[in-house]
Design a protein around this motif. Structure first.
Motif: not given
Length: 156
Positions: A2-31
């Protein structure tokens, strides 16, 4: 190996997706869907891409332009508003990151009234792509469910 940089990058992307989807998209969709924000339907174009594929309730179709996307949003919001929709509870979700530009979110939506009574429950799979304008949903597959578990809805 496993490439540590690639894994770290994917974890950062996962965090970004979670924030975008649940903290931004979901909250705005509900409102917007509950009528709290007073925001017009055009907000959804910051989240749903064009074209976008959809499967639900035995149908498969493409939303080919902004007008189609806004019409699909209206078909989702109108019955909820008529039933007194105020918020969404998420009993289960999972996020898969394929690479820095592609991901998927699977989620169970429990759409509810202020008294916590449920209006509808869906399991939805969202395909996401990151482009110049940021993350956008490019495909949605949904099924009505009574389950709290994605593993029950979509066994692996």
């Amino acid at each position: 190996m496993t490439d540590v940089l690639a894994t770290g990058g994917l974890l950062a992307t996962r965090d970004e997706v979670i924030a975008w989807f649940f903290d931004d998209y979901l909250k705005r969709w509900v409102a917007a869907s509950s009528g709290v924000s007073g925001e017009g339907p055009e907000f959804i174009l910051d989240y749903w891409g064009v074209p976008m594929s959809v499967t639900a309730v035995g149908e498969a179709f493409w939303l080919l332009d902004s007008k189609d996307v806004l019409g699909f949003l209206a078909r989702n919001q109108e019955p909820l508003r008529a039933e007194g929709y105020t918020h969404t509870v998420v009993p289960d979700h999972r996020v898969m990151v394929y690479n820095a530009l592609g991901a998927a979110v699977e989620v169970i939506w429990s759409r509810r009234r202020a008294d916590e009574s449920e209006i509808q429950r869906w399991a939805s799979h969202f395909e996401l792509v990151r482009g110049a304008a940021g993350w956008r949903v490019v495909g949605v597959q949904s099924v009505a469910t009574e389950s709290n578990s994605l593993d029950e809805v979509w066994p692996r």
